[in-house]
Write an enzyme that holds these catalytic residues in place. Structure first.
Site, PDB file in Angstrom:
ATOM      1  N   HIS A   1       0.826  -1.218   0.000  1.00  0.00           N
ATOM      2  CA  HIS A   1       0.000   0.000   0.000  1.00  0.00           C
ATOM      3  C   HIS A   1       0.860   1.268   0.000  1.00  0.00           C
ATOM      4  CE1 HIS A   1      -3.513  -2.467   0.745  1.00  0.00           C
ATOM      5  NE2 HIS A   1      -2.854  -3.076   1.718  1.00  0.00           N
TER       6      HIS A   1
HETATM    7  C1  BDR Z   1      -2.573   1.266   5.251  1.00  0.00           C
HETATM    8  O1  BDR Z   1      -2.847   0.765   6.562  1.00  0.00           O
HETATM    9  C2  BDR Z   1      -1.661   0.401   7.220  1.00  0.00           C
HETATM   10  O2  BDR Z   1      -1.825  -0.811   7.919  1.00  0.00           O
HETATM   11  C3  BDR Z   1      -0.590   0.324   6.149  1.00  0.00           C
HETATM   12  O3  BDR Z   1       0.676   0.654   6.674  1.00  0.00           O
HETATM   13  C4  BDR Z   1      -1.053   1.313   5.115  1.00  0.00           C
HETATM   14  O4  BDR Z   1      -0.598   2.617   5.403  1.00  0.00           O
HETATM   15  C5  BDR Z   1      -3.268   0.362   4.261  1.00  0.00           C
HETATM   16  O5  BDR Z   1      -4.659   0.454   4.418  1.00  0.00           O
END
Ligand code: BDR
Ligand code: CA
Length: 304
Positions: free
Chosen positions: A233
């Site tokens: 992500h």
């Molecule tokens: C986001 O949520 C966090 O757990 C990850 O680091 C990322 O920034 C993804 O939805």
């Protein structure tokens, strides 16, 4: 000329990969890193961020930020990243300390003294950014743009509709989207496609010391699996800075729901302009997945 960057982060295993990329991508120049509570407590995200800076021998100042969302208690994502937030690798001890001022103050000081506009990148909940904008609106002139990993034009990954970073602090996100800043939103629409393949992941330990460390962390990361591929992500927000041409963006009006019993933290992305409101964000809706994988391979090969 490389782009000056401030990175606000909550490491977090995909954050760790994003930090590697921001440090080693030749197009980017990391001036300041700030931490926020999100994946785990802010004490842990700060400890993790300092360990990473030390691992890469990076001479970048770090300021610790908000310990909790603006109005709500913190709900973390230790179920994705492990109890420490970066489970799986034993980092060596070091003497590094955060700056003696809070994140929003450190960001303000850097912006006010920067000879050129700086890009803000936020890959955790938007608490620090909302505090900055409400406490120091005068520094907005020197923010070139805000690139975030957060939100979704479709389904969520924390509640049915809400993505984690927005769901944890919807009030902060709402303020940020209403601020008038130029915003690029890299949400789940693209980040769910940003999957590193099992073949690439398996070869990481032979790449370099960074590959070895990331492989150990990735083996404990629960957004996908080593066998089916892992969703990167936060790396998407960094990919956007270095390779904007691999993204398809659409200017949209984005509202953040703060009230709904079931929908708080949802980003309402008005793709078809049904609400008749002016666009307040460029929303990433398409990704050249092969281009993304090529860039990740390229930039991680440049790391230590
Ligand atoms: C986001 O949520 C966090 O757990 C990850 O680091 C990322 O920034 C993804 O939805
Ligand atoms: Ca994150």
């Amino acid at each position: 000329m490389s782009q000056p960057i401030i990175l606000d982060t909550d490491p977090g295993i995909d954050d760790a990969a994003a930090i590697a990329a921001v440090l080693f991508a030749p197009e980017l120049d990391l001036k300041l890193m700030t931490t926020v509570a999100g994946n785990v407590s802010v004490e842990k995200t700060t400890r993790n961020a300092l360990q990473l800076l030390h691992f890469w021998q990076a001479d970048v100042p770090l300021a610790q930020g908000a310990a909790a969302p603006l109005l709500r208690p913190l709900r973390d994502a230790a179920y994705v990243h492990g109890e420490s937030g970066m489970e799986g690798y034993d980092f060596i001890d070091h003497q590094r300390q955060p700056l003696a001022k809070p994140a929003f103050q450190a960001i303000r000081d850097l912006l006010m003294h920067s000879p050129e506009p700086v890009t803000l990148v936020a890959i955790g909940p938007l608490t620090n950014i909302a505090l900055l904008l409400s406490q120091y609106p005068e520094c907005q002139f020197n923010i070139r743009r805000l690139v975030i990993m957060g939100g979704s034009a479709g389904r969520g990954n924390f509640t049915p509709n809400a993505e984690f970073n927005i769901a944890i602090d919807p009030e902060a996100a709402a303020r940020v989207f209403q601020s008038g800043l130029p915003i690029v939103m890299c949400g789940l629409d693209v980040t769910n496609q940003a999957v590193l393949t099992p073949e690439y992941l398996a070869a990481l330990p032979t790449l370099n010391k960074t590959g070895e460390m990331l492989h150990a962390l990735f083996s404990h990361y629960r957004s996908g699996s080593m066998n089916s591929g892992l969703r990167m992500h936060d790396l998407c927000a960094i990919a956007y800075l270095a390779r904007p041409e691999i993204f398809t963006l659409k200017p949209c009006f984005v509202a953040v729901e703060t009230q709904g019993t079931y929908t708080a933290g949802t980003t309402v992305v008005d793709i078809e302009g049904r609400l008749g409101q002016p666009a307040n964000a460029e929303v990433a809706l398409g990704l050249d997945v092969e281009g993304f994988r090529r860039w990740v391979a390229e930039v991680l090969a440049l790391a230590l």
